[in-house]
Motif scaffolding. Sequence first.
Motif, mmCIF file in Angstrom:
data_model
loop_
_atom_site.group_PDB
_atom_site.id
_atom_site.type_symbol
_atom_site.label_atom_id
_atom_site.label_comp_id
_atom_site.label_asym_id
_atom_site.label_seq_id
_atom_site.Cartn_x
_atom_site.Cartn_y
_atom_site.Cartn_z
ATOM 1 N N UNK A 28 39.410 41.163 41.916
ATOM 2 C CA UNK A 28 38.606 41.307 40.701
ATOM 3 C C UNK A 28 37.571 40.188 40.666
ATOM 4 N N UNK A 29 36.303 40.562 40.513
ATOM 5 C CA UNK A 29 35.234 39.579 40.456
ATOM 6 C C UNK A 29 34.991 39.092 39.040
ATOM 7 N N UNK A 30 34.810 37.787 38.902
ATOM 8 C CA UNK A 30 34.500 37.168 37.613
ATOM 9 C C UNK A 30 33.265 36.285 37.805
ATOM 10 N N UNK A 31 32.667 35.859 36.720
ATOM 11 C CA UNK A 31 31.618 34.847 36.812
ATOM 12 C C UNK A 31 32.270 33.464 36.749
ATOM 13 N N UNK A 32 32.403 32.691 37.836
ATOM 14 C CA UNK A 32 32.010 33.048 39.189
ATOM 15 C C UNK A 32 33.155 32.663 40.103
ATOM 16 N N UNK A 33 34.129 33.523 40.212
ATOM 17 C CA UNK A 33 35.283 33.325 41.087
ATOM 18 C C UNK A 33 35.937 34.682 41.291
ATOM 19 N N UNK A 34 36.902 34.731 42.226
ATOM 20 C CA UNK A 34 37.651 35.959 42.500
ATOM 21 C C UNK A 34 39.103 35.753 42.095
ATOM 22 N N UNK A 35 39.727 36.812 41.646
ATOM 23 C CA UNK A 35 41.173 36.779 41.414
ATOM 24 C C UNK A 35 41.812 37.893 42.244
ATOM 25 N N UNK A 58 31.896 45.628 43.366
ATOM 26 C CA UNK A 58 32.851 45.449 42.265
ATOM 27 C C UNK A 58 32.122 45.786 40.965
ATOM 28 N N UNK A 59 32.517 46.891 40.342
ATOM 29 C CA UNK A 59 31.822 47.408 39.168
ATOM 30 C C UNK A 59 32.755 47.322 37.963
ATOM 31 N N UNK A 60 32.311 46.731 36.848
ATOM 32 C CA UNK A 60 33.171 46.676 35.655
ATOM 33 C C UNK A 60 33.572 48.077 35.190
ATOM 34 N N UNK A 61 34.867 48.252 34.918
ATOM 35 C CA UNK A 61 35.363 49.530 34.445
ATOM 36 C C UNK A 61 35.586 50.564 35.526
ATOM 37 N N UNK A 62 35.395 50.178 36.783
ATOM 38 C CA UNK A 62 35.573 51.118 37.892
ATOM 39 C C UNK A 62 36.388 50.459 38.988
ATOM 40 N N UNK A 63 37.241 51.247 39.644
ATOM 41 C CA UNK A 63 38.090 50.730 40.716
ATOM 42 C C UNK A 63 37.658 51.374 42.029
ATOM 43 N N UNK A 64 37.030 50.594 42.897
ATOM 44 C CA UNK A 64 36.652 51.073 44.230
ATOM 45 C C UNK A 64 37.696 50.623 45.241
ATOM 46 N N UNK A 65 37.810 51.359 46.325
ATOM 47 C CA UNK A 65 38.792 50.967 47.332
ATOM 48 C C UNK A 65 38.193 51.057 48.727
ATOM 49 N N UNK A 122 42.167 47.382 49.896
ATOM 50 C CA UNK A 122 41.596 46.487 48.891
ATOM 51 C C UNK A 122 41.063 47.320 47.732
ATOM 52 N N UNK A 123 41.570 47.062 46.544
ATOM 53 C CA UNK A 123 41.035 47.672 45.325
ATOM 54 C C UNK A 123 40.102 46.657 44.686
ATOM 55 N N UNK A 124 38.864 47.043 44.481
ATOM 56 C CA UNK A 124 37.832 46.097 44.050
ATOM 57 C C UNK A 124 37.292 46.507 42.680
ATOM 58 N N UNK A 125 37.256 45.546 41.772
ATOM 59 C CA UNK A 125 36.687 45.780 40.458
ATOM 60 C C UNK A 125 36.078 44.468 39.961
ATOM 61 N N UNK A 126 35.490 44.511 38.755
ATOM 62 C CA UNK A 126 34.879 43.317 38.166
ATOM 63 C C UNK A 126 35.199 43.274 36.685
ATOM 64 N N UNK A 127 35.187 42.075 36.143
ATOM 65 C CA UNK A 127 35.499 41.908 34.729
ATOM 66 C C UNK A 127 34.249 41.823 33.863
ATOM 67 N N UNK A 128 33.134 41.364 34.436
ATOM 68 C CA UNK A 128 31.971 41.089 33.588
ATOM 69 C C UNK A 128 30.700 41.768 34.084
ATOM 70 N N UNK A 129 30.212 41.397 35.271
ATOM 71 C CA UNK A 129 28.974 41.964 35.808
ATOM 72 C C UNK A 129 29.248 42.498 37.216
#
Length: 230
Positions: free
Chosen positions: A100-107, A174-181, A152-159
């Motif tokens: 999960x991408x955040x401003x500005x780090x990964x979890x 990584x798109x907020x509200x969407x889960x890509x794999x 890998x499931x990729x998403x974002x929390x903010x942008x």
Amino acid sequence: MAHPTQLGFQDAASPVMEELLHFHDHALMIVFLISTLVLYIIVAMVSTKLTNKYILDSQEIEIVWTILPAVILVLIALPSLRILYLMDEINDPHLTIKAVGHQWYWSYEYTDYENLGFDSYMVATQDLTPGQFRLLEADHRMVIPMESPIRILVSAEDVLHSWTVPSLGVKMDAVPGRLNQTAFIASRLGVFYGQCSEICGANHSFMPIVVEAVPLEYFENWSLLILEDA
């Protein structure tokens, strides 16, 4: 990883990236051949005053220069489509990790385990130890078992962000509200570096990705230690 004055790609660390490198070389040779032919024709046209009357109006030549580009396009398209399907293939992954991408780090969350997850921040320049790379080192690496299919499931929390590791041939938005794999297999031991590849704000260049491929036994011991610390 990349180094100064490097002209080519990074060394492949996954089967898909090896295929991408082969396709790049294949397409580049075709481009070189076409460029050489066109350059020769231009030089010949400019440097000679002779005129061939059969070239000025010839059905045969028109047929050739219509069919030949179509054949070249097919020679490029077929291996390209094959690699596209290979990159989209996910067969029985041994491990699933959510990034999960955040401003500005990964979890990262290891969804096959209970309570196995952590945040991964860039190591500041003043905190680097000898052998670590500026702007590329993270305080927590994403550890994976070698030669195992990883999803890998990729998403974002903010942008918008983009989870990218060039040597593994992986790039997923990584798109907020969407889960890509996406999926990959690390074919050798090593530490592989990447960065967010989507402009995501002021500190876009300060959220590195570090993937460490280790033997399965070492990965199991590492996961037990992380779970105990949690």
